[in-house]
Design a protein around this motif. Sequence first.
Motif, PDB file in Angstrom:
ATOM      1  N   UNK A 259      -2.875 -30.465   4.464  1.00 57.18           N
ATOM      2  CA  UNK A 259      -1.364 -30.679   4.616  1.00 57.18           C
ATOM      3  C   UNK A 259      -0.759 -31.885   3.666  1.00 57.18           C
ATOM      4  N   UNK A 260      -1.667 -33.022   3.757  1.00 56.99           N
ATOM      5  CA  UNK A 260      -1.101 -34.242   3.318  1.00 56.99           C
ATOM      6  C   UNK A 260      -1.073 -33.879   1.856  1.00 56.99           C
TER       7      UNK A 260
ATOM      8  N   UNK B 226     -19.694 -26.153  18.099  1.00 62.78           N
ATOM      9  CA  UNK B 226     -18.574 -25.523  18.172  1.00 62.78           C
ATOM     10  C   UNK B 226     -17.220 -26.567  17.970  1.00 62.78           C
ATOM     11  N   UNK B 227     -17.723 -27.439  18.977  1.00 66.81           N
ATOM     12  CA  UNK B 227     -16.615 -28.584  18.970  1.00 66.81           C
ATOM     13  C   UNK B 227     -16.495 -29.483  17.799  1.00 66.81           C
ATOM     14  N   UNK B 228     -17.928 -29.768  16.978  1.00 68.18           N
ATOM     15  CA  UNK B 228     -17.875 -30.274  15.503  1.00 68.18           C
ATOM     16  C   UNK B 228     -17.061 -29.544  14.514  1.00 68.18           C
ATOM     17  N   UNK B 229     -17.519 -27.965  14.850  1.00 63.81           N
ATOM     18  CA  UNK B 229     -16.613 -27.388  13.816  1.00 63.81           C
ATOM     19  C   UNK B 229     -14.919 -27.330  14.005  1.00 63.81           C
TER      20      UNK B 229
ATOM     21  N   UNK C 194      -9.943 -29.218  12.033  1.00 61.63           N
ATOM     22  CA  UNK C 194      -8.796 -30.066  12.153  1.00 61.63           C
ATOM     23  C   UNK C 194      -8.596 -30.830  11.004  1.00 61.63           C
ATOM     24  N   UNK C 195      -9.549 -31.828  10.512  1.00 65.71           N
ATOM     25  CA  UNK C 195      -9.426 -32.701   9.599  1.00 65.71           C
ATOM     26  C   UNK C 195      -9.203 -32.021   8.408  1.00 65.71           C
TER      27      UNK C 195
END
Lengths: 282, 156
Positions: free
Chosen positions: B98-99, B83-86, B91-92
């Motif tokens: 966005x960039x 889950x954390x990884x996901x 996020x990345x």
Amino acid sequence: MGIESPTASSYIKHHLQNLTYGQHPDGTWGLAHDAKEAADMGFWAIHVDTMAVSIALGLLFLWLFRKAAKKISTDTPSGLQNFVELMVEFVDGSVKETFHGKSKVIAPLALTIFVWVFLMNFMDLIPVDFLPAVAQMIGTSVFGADPNHVYFKFVPTTDINATLGMSLSVFALIVFYSIKVKGVSGFVGELTLQPFGKWMIPFNLLLEGVGLLAKPVSLALRLFGNLYAGELIFILIAILPWGLQWALSVPWAIFHILIIVLQAFIFMMLTIVYLSMAHEDH
Amino acid sequence: MNLNLTLLGQAISFAIFVWFCMKYVWPPVIAALEERSKKIADGLEAANRASRDLELAQEQATQILRESKENAAEIIEQANKRANQMVDEAKEQVIADGKRLREAAQAEIEQDVMRAKEALRAQVSVLAFAGAEKILGATIDEKAHSEIVEQLAKEL
């Protein structure tokens, strides 16, 4: 009945006389009318009362035990089966404790001795005049006999013939098994070569012979003596005024319960011991 | 107390009683007793075995329980990690998106600016020519002077 009899001594004598059937000295066959006639008959006479009561009790024992044995089950036992199992286990335990050989005869023999002797001894606890009175009634009314000449001694083990008959049978078994296990030479050797070796054979034979013969005699006399004495005391108590008798006969009867079981047990136990001695090879 | 035939009679009946007892009374009773004691022994043994089995089963059950607890903990831990990884990945991705969007927007804006400048330049040159025409009072041949106009527009 005690106070009705002519004299105390004739009452006692009457009670101690067996109903004897045999040949009178004049050649005729019949029942003896008194002690002297019975004695004159010699060996070829038979105690009708002893035989009748003992055989009846023996049949009672066999009938009862056979009845239980026929429908014996391995489930939870009840009633008669419980009793029979108790007796069989008790006797079996006694035999296994003492006798280490293998024999199919000894355990049933011990059971027969114990129960039969117990039943015969148990007759001692029936008040001394009950059965003789019944016998007298039957004797006078059915056979038309003189009431004074109807004898009936209903405790078979107070007759030396009964106890000696059993102990001689046991003696025969002792001799039979001694010869069977040790052979004739072994048995004779046991009688002559100990305890002092072959230079003292006559002395050894005397010693061992007495020892061997003492077995049946002591077996018979022990049972007979105990029961005869017990019966005699019951008869003596019966001479007392009837109102007093309970004071003595009740304690004596209670004590006698111990005696009759104990004597039956001793007879059985000694038989087992003697037979296991016969099986042991020295 | 005479010794007589009763002795023999008693011995004979004794022998018969013993024989009968040996033949018909003793064997069934003792057989039943032995069978029952065997039954009881079997029953006791079965009970022992059953309690041993029960103990074993309990031990197994606790072991299975412990193992499954361990498994569950491991699974939960893995799930958490995943889950954390996901979340990180997401996020990345968002940041990258966005960039990219921003860059695209910037490029578009720059393009628009250029286009506006171009248009403006064209307009200005047209205006200049109109002004010059007015001043000179003569029509400037568009064909003859377009070269000059274009050069002018380029200089603007």
